[in-house]
Write an enzyme that holds these catalytic residues in place. Structure first.
Site, mmCIF file in Angstrom:
data_model
loop_
_atom_site.group_PDB
_atom_site.id
_atom_site.type_symbol
_atom_site.label_atom_id
_atom_site.label_comp_id
_atom_site.label_asym_id
_atom_site.label_seq_id
_atom_site.Cartn_x
_atom_site.Cartn_y
_atom_site.Cartn_z
ATOM 1 N N ASP A 1 -4.582 -10.483 1.199
ATOM 2 C CA ASP A 1 -3.089 -11.368 1.478
ATOM 3 C C ASP A 1 -2.550 -11.243 -0.014
ATOM 4 O OD1 ASP A 1 -0.995 -12.471 2.616
ATOM 5 O OD2 ASP A 1 -1.728 -14.392 1.865
ATOM 6 N N HIS A 2 -1.272 -10.872 -0.153
ATOM 7 C CA HIS A 2 -0.405 -10.707 -1.386
ATOM 8 C C HIS A 2 -1.243 -10.137 -2.273
ATOM 9 C CE1 HIS A 2 1.997 -13.873 0.747
ATOM 10 N NE2 HIS A 2 2.765 -13.611 -0.036
ATOM 11 N N CYS B 1 5.738 6.909 3.894
ATOM 12 C CA CYS B 1 4.734 6.362 3.265
ATOM 13 C C CYS B 1 4.081 6.658 2.149
ATOM 14 C CB CYS B 1 3.669 6.296 4.521
ATOM 15 S SG CYS B 1 4.099 5.767 6.154
ATOM 16 N N HIS C 1 3.502 -4.399 4.224
ATOM 17 C CA HIS C 1 3.859 -4.861 5.645
ATOM 18 C C HIS C 1 3.157 -6.354 5.850
ATOM 19 C CE1 HIS C 1 4.423 -0.727 6.902
ATOM 20 N NE2 HIS C 1 3.317 -0.337 6.134
ATOM 21 N N HIS D 1 4.790 0.397 -0.818
ATOM 22 C CA HIS D 1 5.763 -0.497 0.154
ATOM 23 C C HIS D 1 4.819 -1.569 0.709
ATOM 24 C CE1 HIS D 1 4.184 2.668 2.674
ATOM 25 N NE2 HIS D 1 4.065 1.746 3.617
ATOM 26 N N GLU E 1 0.120 -3.252 11.969
ATOM 27 C CA GLU E 1 1.120 -2.746 10.809
ATOM 28 C C GLU E 1 2.437 -2.952 10.810
ATOM 29 O OE1 GLU E 1 0.246 0.987 8.036
ATOM 30 O OE2 GLU E 1 1.680 1.499 9.711
ATOM 31 N N HIS F 1 0.644 -1.184 -0.097
ATOM 32 C CA HIS F 1 0.059 -0.062 0.014
ATOM 33 C C HIS F 1 0.857 1.392 0.110
ATOM 34 C CE1 HIS F 1 -0.187 2.013 4.235
ATOM 35 N NE2 HIS F 1 0.887 1.218 3.994
#
Lengths: 139, 139, 139, 139, 139, 139
Positions: free
Chosen positions: E81-82, E35, E43, E41, E128, E16
């Site tokens: 996810d992913h 950010c 997490h 980037h 996060e 994100h």
């Protein structure tokens, strides 16, 4: 036969600082940063002791874990926990209490005692914080 | 070329105890302490499997991670997870379920299978608790 | 005055299973999945006990931490650690050893004893695994 | 609108002890145990600060996280980290450095400053060790 | 009867960024710092879902844990996810992907579904990083 | 003299994906699974850098920790943190951003710089998730 490494964790909470009496406060601060603050600071150290050997065919154990725990408590934790490493610990006298020297000191406290019970000390690992860790495998 | 170690974590929750039928309850308790309690106890074991090899130039991977995970689940976790290691696990029969022997047993379950896929098993690490850990590098 | 919550962590390693004798194996498996495996499995449970009260003006402490630790060990850990929750624990008899019921059982073991020392039990938190956690605040 | 809790973790490593000058060493040891050792010990404290408010519709954030971090560093961490809480920290003078009182002290350092930026301090959580934790929600 | 809170952890690894198209790069950087870097980037998010209810007298469980896991995977993890939260997730469209908004979005995905199975969603907690955490208890 | 290993942890949060432009989406998905999703995903990577050497007799330190931290931040973290490893990082260009290749790339960024300060890089460990870890000891 199968050599196995057994790792036992223990913890100690101690005060220390890094500074040399023969240096000026400025030099101490330049070299050691905030670790040189005069009134000490402290850490929750984590100690991981690795012992290697062959599991006993009868018990399946490298070393009696109750014995290993007893050795670590008697020879190391008793001296360090809730103490000031710079003021209270006989075997750290005259050494900087860097985590490197603490790991070396712990090795020297444990190696012979563990050998006398038929096992071999392989590594001493010390966490000073979650970011700073030392491994020592003996001289 | 560059040899790299890949470490994969899996977990299993199992019951076990440490005791020998041919010993008296007193002798078992003396040697194994509360681990000898007759009705079993249990742990959330953590398993870290280290495989070494050279990353594939096309994929950048030492081994297909989905394959490695499948091997560990099929050969190890399926047998151990939510089981009694002393009663349910064929390949632990006749052995004390010390964490040393569990690590050795897992090595034997994985070594050939991983080799047959072109990688090399390097280490099996098993956490019994956050304080008791075993590393095994093969015989 | 300032009410403060003190949280103390202790751990216990126990065997258990989830199944009902009056149900068929198939029904038990359908409802409880692998937790119903007949020969038990086990966990490294983590217990976090929260006690609330006002810090003593002299000592700065909500409750004597050595006392709180002693109460938790005597009333809870001694019974559960290295035991089978279904077979060995008097105060879990007749209850499913779900982590919900374990948390409620621990609450009942601690509430009165803590109250008798002038503090108030606020919450019992139990980790069964790193993914499954129960909080109980009393009835 | 949606009230959200934002939790920020910071850390500090400090020396302290628990003892009262007006008490004998024996009485101090009886009440505070090894925490009363005269030459201090120390901890890696973990601080979790919870701030509540409604996310800004434009940024999606309860509070500018860079600002919150700055406030915590300036008002709390700067004073405590690599210091002796009993000797070096103005706002802990005259108080026992129990983790209860440290949490209360941190609350008082943060509450007004966070309010002046339009958010509300909800909870101060301090870990002294992995086993001893305090939550404080204000007076 | 006894109300109990059950907490289930799941994880997702997502990309994100925080930036507003209608703002200049400079303004975005000023408000969101690194950010706002344009190419995203990511997490390893940790999600803790708390459900409350009374344990079923027969099973001892607040909710069938296999069912709760299935709901969280189907309604939340599958989508996140992913994935890239800003580009791939229908129910985050038009919202800043702050961890505050992610927690609110997850609440909205779960609340009705959990209610339809007779339990009550109590809290959504999202990590996060190990330092930045959000709790959301609903509107 | 005593050789000691010093381990320093740093962290970075980055986006990446695993896919080859010259492969079809189907082939990429077959080989890399969900890691091939086109709009990237991300991780909170943890980096553990091990440096070995003899502690300086005066300071007790293998290497000035402030210097080591500075090297890791300047040569590695600055490039990776809050970036897209595939799009933003010069020294990863043309390589798959597998965690194996990230570890090798970090080694190459650090080895010479650390050597020029009189210490020896021993190992680069990278956690992609809590389950997937790479160790690299150099070519």
């Amino acid at each position: 036969m199968a050599e196995v490494h057994l790792i036992r964790r223990e913890r100690f909470s101690s005060a220390h600082k890094l500074s040399k009496d023969e240096w000026s406060p400025e030099k101490n601060y330049e070299v050691f940063g905030k670790c040189a603050n005069p009134n000490w600071h402290g850490h929750n150290y984590q100690l991981f002791v690795t012992v290697k050997g062959e599991p006993d065919p009868e018990t399946g154990m490298v070393i009696d874990l109750k014995l290993l725990k007893r050795i670590i408590l008697d020879r190391v934790i008793e001296d360090l926990d809730h103490r000031n490493i710079d003021l209270d610990v006989e075997w750290m006298k005259g050494k900087m209490s860097s985590v490197e020297n603490i790991a070396i000191g712990i090795w020297e406290r444990l190696e012979g005692e563990i050998a006398s019970h038929g096992a071999t000390l392989h590594r001493v690992r010390v966490y000073e914080t979650e970011n700073n860790i030392i491994d020592y495998y003996g001289g």
